[in-house]
Scaffold this motif. Sequence first.
Motif, PDB file in Angstrom:
ATOM      1  N   SER A  10       0.851  -1.188   0.000  1.00 42.93           N
ATOM      2  CA  SER A  10       0.000   0.000   0.000  1.00 42.93           C
ATOM      3  C   SER A  10       0.889   1.241   0.000  1.00 42.93           C
ATOM      4  O   SER A  10       2.049   1.198   0.423  1.00 42.93           O
ATOM      5  CB  SER A  10      -0.901   0.019   1.235  1.00 42.93           C
ATOM      6  OG  SER A  10      -1.791  -1.078   1.210  1.00 42.93           O
ATOM      7  N   PHE A  11       0.310   2.360  -0.457  1.00 43.95           N
ATOM      8  CA  PHE A  11       1.085   3.585  -0.576  1.00 43.95           C
ATOM      9  C   PHE A  11       0.626   4.635   0.417  1.00 43.95           C
ATOM     10  O   PHE A  11      -0.568   4.837   0.622  1.00 43.95           O
ATOM     11  CB  PHE A  11       0.974   4.149  -1.992  1.00 43.95           C
ATOM     12  CG  PHE A  11       1.550   3.246  -3.036  1.00 43.95           C
ATOM     13  CD1 PHE A  11       2.918   3.209  -3.256  1.00 43.95           C
ATOM     14  CD2 PHE A  11       0.741   2.418  -3.779  1.00 43.95           C
ATOM     15  CE1 PHE A  11       3.455   2.373  -4.204  1.00 43.95           C
ATOM     16  CE2 PHE A  11       1.256   1.574  -4.727  1.00 43.95           C
ATOM     17  CZ  PHE A  11       2.635   1.549  -4.955  1.00 43.95           C
ATOM     18  N   PHE A  12       1.611   5.321   0.993  1.00 42.53           N
ATOM     19  CA  PHE A  12       1.329   6.421   1.908  1.00 42.53           C
ATOM     20  C   PHE A  12       2.146   7.619   1.430  1.00 42.53           C
ATOM     21  O   PHE A  12       3.379   7.559   1.372  1.00 42.53           O
ATOM     22  CB  PHE A  12       1.700   6.050   3.340  1.00 42.53           C
ATOM     23  CG  PHE A  12       0.871   4.939   3.902  1.00 42.53           C
ATOM     24  CD1 PHE A  12      -0.310   5.208   4.571  1.00 42.53           C
ATOM     25  CD2 PHE A  12       1.266   3.623   3.732  1.00 42.53           C
ATOM     26  CE1 PHE A  12      -1.089   4.179   5.082  1.00 42.53           C
ATOM     27  CE2 PHE A  12       0.494   2.584   4.235  1.00 42.53           C
ATOM     28  CZ  PHE A  12      -0.686   2.874   4.907  1.00 42.53           C
ATOM     29  N   LYS A  13       1.466   8.674   1.054  1.00 46.03           N
ATOM     30  CA  LYS A  13       2.157   9.861   0.569  1.00 46.03           C
ATOM     31  C   LYS A  13       2.885  10.560   1.710  1.00 46.03           C
ATOM     32  O   LYS A  13       2.319  10.800   2.777  1.00 46.03           O
ATOM     33  CB  LYS A  13       1.161  10.820  -0.089  1.00 46.03           C
ATOM     34  CG  LYS A  13       1.834  11.958  -0.840  1.00 46.03           C
ATOM     35  CD  LYS A  13       0.820  12.763  -1.651  1.00 46.03           C
ATOM     36  CE  LYS A  13       1.525  13.817  -2.496  1.00 46.03           C
ATOM     37  NZ  LYS A  13       0.577  14.587  -3.324  1.00 46.03           N
ATOM     38  N   LEU A  14       4.142  10.889   1.483  1.00 49.02           N
ATOM     39  CA  LEU A  14       4.948  11.548   2.503  1.00 49.02           C
ATOM     40  C   LEU A  14       5.008  13.056   2.313  1.00 49.02           C
ATOM     41  O   LEU A  14       5.335  13.791   3.226  1.00 49.02           O
ATOM     42  CB  LEU A  14       6.374  10.988   2.487  1.00 49.02           C
ATOM     43  CG  LEU A  14       6.508   9.486   2.727  1.00 49.02           C
ATOM     44  CD1 LEU A  14       7.973   9.078   2.650  1.00 49.02           C
ATOM     45  CD2 LEU A  14       5.923   9.099   4.069  1.00 49.02           C
ATOM     46  N   GLY A  15       4.706  13.504   1.098  1.00 50.14           N
ATOM     47  CA  GLY A  15       4.786  14.925   0.794  1.00 50.14           C
ATOM     48  C   GLY A  15       5.190  15.104  -0.649  1.00 50.14           C
ATOM     49  O   GLY A  15       4.972  14.212  -1.477  1.00 50.14           O
ATOM     50  N   GLU A  16       5.810  16.232  -0.940  1.00 53.60           N
ATOM     51  CA  GLU A  16       6.236  16.506  -2.301  1.00 53.60           C
ATOM     52  C   GLU A  16       7.661  17.044  -2.305  1.00 53.60           C
ATOM     53  O   GLU A  16       8.075  17.747  -1.381  1.00 53.60           O
ATOM     54  CB  GLU A  16       5.285  17.513  -2.956  1.00 53.60           C
ATOM     55  CG  GLU A  16       3.878  16.969  -3.146  1.00 53.60           C
ATOM     56  CD  GLU A  16       2.945  17.961  -3.789  1.00 53.60           C
ATOM     57  OE1 GLU A  16       2.250  17.593  -4.744  1.00 53.60           O
ATOM     58  OE2 GLU A  16       2.917  19.116  -3.319  1.00 53.60           O
ATOM     59  N   GLU A  17       8.380  16.704  -3.357  1.00 53.46           N
ATOM     60  CA  GLU A  17       9.762  17.124  -3.504  1.00 53.46           C
ATOM     61  C   GLU A  17       9.849  18.230  -4.542  1.00 53.46           C
ATOM     62  O   GLU A  17       9.234  18.141  -5.606  1.00 53.46           O
ATOM     63  CB  GLU A  17      10.605  15.927  -3.935  1.00 53.46           C
ATOM     64  CG  GLU A  17      12.102  16.125  -3.832  1.00 53.46           C
ATOM     65  CD  GLU A  17      12.848  14.828  -4.045  1.00 53.46           C
ATOM     66  OE1 GLU A  17      13.620  14.438  -3.159  1.00 53.46           O
ATOM     67  OE2 GLU A  17      12.645  14.191  -5.105  1.00 53.46           O
ATOM     68  N   ALA A  18      10.623  19.259  -4.231  1.00 54.32           N
ATOM     69  CA  ALA A  18      10.743  20.421  -5.118  1.00 54.32           C
ATOM     70  C   ALA A  18      11.935  20.254  -6.046  1.00 54.32           C
ATOM     71  O   ALA A  18      13.087  20.226  -5.599  1.00 54.32           O
ATOM     72  CB  ALA A  18      10.893  21.700  -4.292  1.00 54.32           C
ATOM     73  N   MET A  19      11.664  20.162  -7.346  1.00 52.02           N
ATOM     74  CA  MET A  19      12.704  19.980  -8.355  1.00 52.02           C
ATOM     75  C   MET A  19      12.721  21.193  -9.288  1.00 52.02           C
ATOM     76  O   MET A  19      11.725  21.492  -9.940  1.00 52.02           O
ATOM     77  CB  MET A  19      12.453  18.706  -9.159  1.00 52.02           C
ATOM     78  CG  MET A  19      12.376  17.437  -8.329  1.00 52.02           C
ATOM     79  SD  MET A  19      13.987  16.972  -7.652  1.00 52.02           S
ATOM     80  CE  MET A  19      14.875  16.573  -9.152  1.00 52.02           C
ATOM     81  N   VAL A  20      13.850  21.886  -9.339  1.00 52.76           N
ATOM     82  CA  VAL A  20      13.980  23.061 -10.213  1.00 52.76           C
ATOM     83  C   VAL A  20      14.613  22.625 -11.528  1.00 52.76           C
ATOM     84  O   VAL A  20      15.711  22.054 -11.548  1.00 52.76           O
ATOM     85  CB  VAL A  20      14.845  24.150  -9.552  1.00 52.76           C
ATOM     86  CG1 VAL A  20      14.984  25.350 -10.495  1.00 52.76           C
ATOM     87  CG2 VAL A  20      14.247  24.580  -8.225  1.00 52.76           C
TER      88      VAL A  20
END
Length: 220
Positions: A10-20
């Motif tokens: 199962s998947f649990f979202k941890l957040g988002e990563e900022a990629m420039v």
Amino acid sequence: LDYYLDIGLSFFKLGEEAMVDLQKFTLQGSENSNLRNSHNKIRKLGYIFEILPQEQTIKIIDTLKEISDAWLKDKNTREKRFSIGNFDKKYISYFPTAVIRRQGKIEAFANIWTTGPKKELSIDLMRHLPDCVNGIMDFLFTELLLWGQNQGYEWFNLGMAPLSGMADNELAPMWHKFGTFIFKQGEYFYNFKGLRQYKQKFHPVWEPKYLACPNGLALP
């Protein structure tokens, strides 16, 4: 993700990563005016950006330690040692270092992570003297982005914004509802919203990050 689903995780979202995207990064245009003005102001004050290779990092390691200790004392905090690197002379000596000088004196630094094919560039630990000019970290990031662009790197990884980008509606999973609540109300423990807002000024692409694990009691 389908491979992990096939084996029952199962998947649990941890957040988002900022990629420039370094091929598109620029200081030009009205939407970058604040960043550009701050950058120009600090340059006019005599601050200089420099990349020191690993062999030079070793020679100034004691100076970097003094800056790190002063930063920790000023913030009244201690090393996290998990979500971000901690100052360890042996660890810091492994990497090239980005430094900001004024009149020859190092006032801020960050150790640099690079990839061989120049796919990605990032930093782990960043510290500055307490009496630095306001905006010194913006200046350091901006110079690193421009340097990476000039060196042919594709992306600059600004790191995670924990618990951001969670679904916030009646049909959202319980984990998302819990994460959204912490993101909005947990400022006492961690500056969740402020961290995302800070990284947003560099106009990154936000990529979701997940934890895949078995169902049940495995998550904790």
